[in-house]
Each structure stands twice: as C-alpha cells, then as structure tokens.
Motif scaffolding. Structure first.
Motif, PDB file in Angstrom:
ATOM      1  N   ALA A  38      42.526  49.888  47.273  1.00  0.00           N
ATOM      2  CA  ALA A  38      42.271  48.601  46.618  1.00  0.00           C
ATOM      3  C   ALA A  38      43.043  48.583  45.306  1.00  0.00           C
ATOM      4  O   ALA A  38      42.797  49.408  44.419  1.00  0.00           O
ATOM      5  CB  ALA A  38      40.781  48.418  46.366  1.00  0.00           C
ATOM      6  N   VAL A  39      43.998  47.675  45.203  1.00  0.00           N
ATOM      7  CA  VAL A  39      44.828  47.591  43.999  1.00  0.00           C
ATOM      8  C   VAL A  39      44.124  46.670  42.997  1.00  0.00           C
ATOM      9  O   VAL A  39      44.023  45.464  43.204  1.00  0.00           O
ATOM     10  CB  VAL A  39      46.241  47.076  44.333  1.00  0.00           C
ATOM     11  CG1 VAL A  39      47.079  46.928  43.063  1.00  0.00           C
ATOM     12  CG2 VAL A  39      46.932  48.035  45.300  1.00  0.00           C
ATOM     13  N   THR A  40      43.625  47.275  41.930  1.00  0.00           N
ATOM     14  CA  THR A  40      42.730  46.569  41.004  1.00  0.00           C
ATOM     15  C   THR A  40      43.446  46.104  39.738  1.00  0.00           C
ATOM     16  O   THR A  40      42.792  45.707  38.777  1.00  0.00           O
ATOM     17  CB  THR A  40      41.560  47.496  40.631  1.00  0.00           C
ATOM     18  OG1 THR A  40      42.094  48.764  40.203  1.00  0.00           O
ATOM     19  CG2 THR A  40      40.656  47.735  41.824  1.00  0.00           C
ATOM     20  N   PHE A  87      48.342  56.178  41.523  1.00  0.00           N
ATOM     21  CA  PHE A  87      49.288  55.523  40.629  1.00  0.00           C
ATOM     22  C   PHE A  87      50.427  54.978  41.482  1.00  0.00           C
ATOM     23  O   PHE A  87      51.147  55.731  42.132  1.00  0.00           O
ATOM     24  CB  PHE A  87      49.825  56.486  39.571  1.00  0.00           C
ATOM     25  CG  PHE A  87      50.634  55.765  38.536  1.00  0.00           C
ATOM     26  CD1 PHE A  87      50.011  55.060  37.517  1.00  0.00           C
ATOM     27  CD2 PHE A  87      52.015  55.732  38.619  1.00  0.00           C
ATOM     28  CE1 PHE A  87      50.757  54.340  36.585  1.00  0.00           C
ATOM     29  CE2 PHE A  87      52.768  55.012  37.692  1.00  0.00           C
ATOM     30  CZ  PHE A  87      52.129  54.320  36.677  1.00  0.00           C
ATOM     31  N   ILE A  88      50.584  53.634  41.492  1.00  0.00           N
ATOM     32  CA  ILE A  88      51.528  53.016  42.431  1.00  0.00           C
ATOM     33  C   ILE A  88      52.708  52.345  41.735  1.00  0.00           C
ATOM     34  O   ILE A  88      53.591  51.817  42.388  1.00  0.00           O
ATOM     35  CB  ILE A  88      50.810  51.978  43.338  1.00  0.00           C
ATOM     36  CG1 ILE A  88      50.207  50.851  42.493  1.00  0.00           C
ATOM     37  CG2 ILE A  88      49.738  52.659  44.185  1.00  0.00           C
ATOM     38  CD1 ILE A  88      49.601  49.715  43.332  1.00  0.00           C
ATOM     39  N   GLY A  89      52.721  52.364  40.389  1.00  0.00           N
ATOM     40  CA  GLY A  89      53.786  51.663  39.668  1.00  0.00           C
ATOM     41  C   GLY A  89      54.945  52.574  39.315  1.00  0.00           C
ATOM     42  O   GLY A  89      54.936  53.771  39.613  1.00  0.00           O
ATOM     43  N   MET A 214      51.225  45.460  51.806  1.00  0.00           N
ATOM     44  CA  MET A 214      50.474  44.817  50.740  1.00  0.00           C
ATOM     45  C   MET A 214      49.777  43.605  51.349  1.00  0.00           C
ATOM     46  O   MET A 214      49.797  43.426  52.563  1.00  0.00           O
ATOM     47  CB  MET A 214      51.426  44.438  49.590  1.00  0.00           C
ATOM     48  CG  MET A 214      52.188  45.646  49.109  1.00  0.00           C
ATOM     49  SD  MET A 214      53.545  45.464  47.916  1.00  0.00           S
ATOM     50  CE  MET A 214      53.185  44.057  46.944  1.00  0.00           C
ATOM     51  N   SER A 215      49.181  42.756  50.509  1.00  0.00           N
ATOM     52  CA  SER A 215      48.360  41.667  51.058  1.00  0.00           C
ATOM     53  C   SER A 215      49.077  40.820  52.103  1.00  0.00           C
ATOM     54  O   SER A 215      48.474  40.416  53.084  1.00  0.00           O
ATOM     55  CB  SER A 215      47.869  40.758  49.931  1.00  0.00           C
ATOM     56  OG  SER A 215      46.925  41.459  49.158  1.00  0.00           O
ATOM     57  N   ASN A 216      50.363  40.551  51.859  1.00  0.00           N
ATOM     58  CA  ASN A 216      51.012  39.624  52.783  1.00  0.00           C
ATOM     59  C   ASN A 216      51.720  40.296  53.965  1.00  0.00           C
ATOM     60  O   ASN A 216      52.284  39.614  54.809  1.00  0.00           O
ATOM     61  CB  ASN A 216      51.965  38.678  52.033  1.00  0.00           C
ATOM     62  CG  ASN A 216      53.003  39.455  51.260  1.00  0.00           C
ATOM     63  OD1 ASN A 216      53.047  40.688  51.352  1.00  0.00           O
ATOM     64  ND2 ASN A 216      53.836  38.775  50.495  1.00  0.00           N
ATOM     65  N   ARG A 230      48.256  49.224  50.433  1.00  0.00           N
ATOM     66  CA  ARG A 230      47.904  48.963  49.038  1.00  0.00           C
ATOM     67  C   ARG A 230      47.627  47.467  48.885  1.00  0.00           C
ATOM     68  O   ARG A 230      48.550  46.659  48.890  1.00  0.00           O
ATOM     69  CB  ARG A 230      49.060  49.397  48.120  1.00  0.00           C
ATOM     70  CG  ARG A 230      49.581  50.824  48.396  1.00  0.00           C
ATOM     71  CD  ARG A 230      50.798  51.135  47.521  1.00  0.00           C
ATOM     72  NE  ARG A 230      51.811  50.094  47.593  1.00  0.00           N
ATOM     73  CZ  ARG A 230      52.847  50.107  48.424  1.00  0.00           C
ATOM     74  NH1 ARG A 230      53.053  51.111  49.238  1.00  0.00           N
ATOM     75  NH2 ARG A 230      53.700  49.103  48.429  1.00  0.00           N
ATOM     76  N   ILE A 231      46.368  47.114  48.775  1.00  0.00           N
ATOM     77  CA  ILE A 231      46.011  45.702  48.870  1.00  0.00           C
ATOM     78  C   ILE A 231      45.249  45.211  47.638  1.00  0.00           C
ATOM     79  O   ILE A 231      44.236  45.793  47.257  1.00  0.00           O
ATOM     80  CB  ILE A 231      45.180  45.464  50.147  1.00  0.00           C
ATOM     81  CG1 ILE A 231      46.029  45.860  51.363  1.00  0.00           C
ATOM     82  CG2 ILE A 231      44.721  44.010  50.240  1.00  0.00           C
ATOM     83  CD1 ILE A 231      45.343  45.698  52.696  1.00  0.00           C
ATOM     84  N   GLY A 232      45.795  44.156  47.029  1.00  0.00           N
ATOM     85  CA  GLY A 232      45.145  43.539  45.884  1.00  0.00           C
ATOM     86  C   GLY A 232      44.671  42.141  46.223  1.00  0.00           C
ATOM     87  O   GLY A 232      43.512  41.923  46.607  1.00  0.00           O
ATOM     88  N   THR A 233      45.597  41.190  46.100  1.00  0.00           N
ATOM     89  CA  THR A 233      45.306  39.760  46.245  1.00  0.00           C
ATOM     90  C   THR A 233      44.318  39.405  47.362  1.00  0.00           C
ATOM     91  O   THR A 233      43.392  38.624  47.145  1.00  0.00           O
ATOM     92  CB  THR A 233      46.625  38.993  46.498  1.00  0.00           C
ATOM     93  OG1 THR A 233      47.614  39.539  45.631  1.00  0.00           O
ATOM     94  CG2 THR A 233      46.478  37.512  46.214  1.00  0.00           C
TER      95      THR A 233
END
Ligand SMILES: *Cc1c(COP(=O)(O)O)cnc(C)c1O
Length: 242
Positions: A38-40, A87-89, A214-216, A230-233
């Motif tokens: 969960a990308v917060t 850490f994903i950045g 990712m989300s899309n 890695r999912i945020g939105t």
C-alpha cells in the motif's frame, strides 16, 4: 477516523485484493505469490494506521523526509519488524543511512555506487543484508533505473556485496503507455528476471521477484508475473485524503 471513511477504505482494499486474485486466476497463479504494497505517500498517518488495522502488512513510501515525519505518527509502525516498510522512490547515496533506519526493503537500486553505500551502511548499522530490487528503466521520460543490459551487470556486481540481498527487479511503465505496451514492458522485465535467475543457485533463485504494477496497471502486471504490486490511488478513491 470516521466510520464512513473507514468503510470506504475497507471496500477499496477488498476490491483491490479481489482484482489481484482475479488476475492471478487468469494467469493460473496462486494469489499468495503477490504482495500488496500500500503506497501511502499521498495519505495521512491516520489513514496509514487504518490500512494496517485492515490487514495491510506492507507499506510503501517514495520520499525519505515525508516518511521520517509520518512513521512516528503511525502507532502500528512503532514496533520494528511487524510491518514491512518499502522504500520505492529515487534514492540518493546521502540518504541511505536514514532510509535504512526507517525501511526494510529498497526497490530503487540503480547504480553500483548506491548499492555499495547500502552495503557499507548495513554493516555499520549491524543489520543483516538489506532486501533490494534493481530498478530497470522502461520508458524515455523516466530518468530512474538502468537498462536491461545494465541490470545484468549491476546484478553481478551486487552479488559480491554481503550487505545487499538481491530480491528481484522493479520497474514502472510510462504513464502514457497503453495496455499493450505496458504488457510488453512487464513481460520483458520477467524475461530479464528469468535470465538472472538462471545464474542463481536454486535456493536464492526461488525468491527472485518482480516489483511492478501500480493502480492503473496492476492487473496486467500480475498476469505477467508481478510478485509485488505498489498501489496507492486505487486504495484511496472516494476518501477525503488531502
Ligand atoms: C506513487 C507510486 C506508486 C503508486 O502509484 P498509484 O498510481 O497511486 O497506485 C507506485 N510506485 C511508485 C514508485 C510510486 O512512486
């Protein structure tokens, strides 16, 4: 957190998990092979805490400073080792020490210099080898990551570093890529992972993963073999996050 907000979050999480499971079924994979991170980065400490209460065991952040401020405000993160922090950045060498103090897994190793710094700091902090993904660049507008060819060399170099535990490859599909291009990017990463895996010993090879989706595009990623999405939105739709 308000009950109505919590219900929205719970429903979003359930839906994402169902979509991962459905993608796994289409690809004849076991859903337990896929870790939901969960990308917060866009949400508060409160929402991060709520996600953990709902059963999320993996949290991702892309900025060191923001995580440093947020993590102490998340009670569930106080106990080290309970929740995996990813850490994903983009990671600069001068931030490695701080990042290792806060995070368990690094998804963005893109140079030997960075890997050597992780190795050195891991030893100094007396922690075991740091689980790391090598980041591969999959699009022109993306500056981070190495080419597929360089990934192979970087992999071999990292194998000599006792403080770096190689756990796979990571990539991001360009935002503007359509589904077909995204799929070919993800399947190409899987091929590169398989090439690398062929040269690992059997024990290690089994654990080599793919951090992609990712989300899309996470369903495509799962169909193509992602082990970490890695999912945020998609988790925060309909919430008052800002
Ligand atoms: C923000 C981010 C994500 C999550 O993106 P969403 O589109 O919000 O799901 C995944 N990976 C990385 C590296 C990110 O920076």
């Amino acid at each position: 957190m308000e009950a109505a907000q919590r219900a929205i979050l719970a429903a979003n999480l359930k839906r994402v998990r169902e979509r991962i499971a459905a993608a796994c079924a289409r690809a004849s994979r076991d859903a337990r092979e896929v870790t939901l991170i969960a990308v917060t980065k866009t949400v508060s400490a409160e929402i991060t805490e709520a996600l953990i209460e709902l059963g999320v065991a993996d949290i991702g952040e892309n900025k060191f400073q923001a995580a440093k401020e947020k993590f102490p405000q998340v009670p569930a993160l106080r106990e080290r080792g309970k929740i995996r922090r990813h850490f994903i950045g983009h990671l600069q060498s001068n931030k490695v020490k701080g990042v290792l103090e806060l995070f368990d897994v690094i998804h963005s190793v893109d140079s030997l210099k960075l890997a050597e710094e992780i190795d050195k700091r891991a030893l100094a902090l007396r922690r075991g080898p740091v689980p790391c993904f090598i980041e591969v660049n999959s699009g022109e507008e993306q500056k981070q990551g190495v080419s597929h060819e360089q990934a192979w060399n970087l992999w071999l170099d990292c194998q000599r570093l006792g403080g770096v535990q190689l756990c796979g490859l990571m990539t991001m599909a360009p935002l503007k890529a359509g589904p077909a291009q995204t799929r070919s990017i993800f399947s190409k990463l899987a091929v590169t992972r398989d090439d690398v895996r062929a040269h690992e010993n059997e024990n290690q090879a089994r654990h080599l993963g793919l951090s992609m989706g990712m989300s899309n595009d996470f369903e495509i990623a799962v169909e193509e073999g992602a082990t970490h999405v890695r999912i945020g939105t998609a988790l925060f739709e309909g919430l008052n996050v800002a």
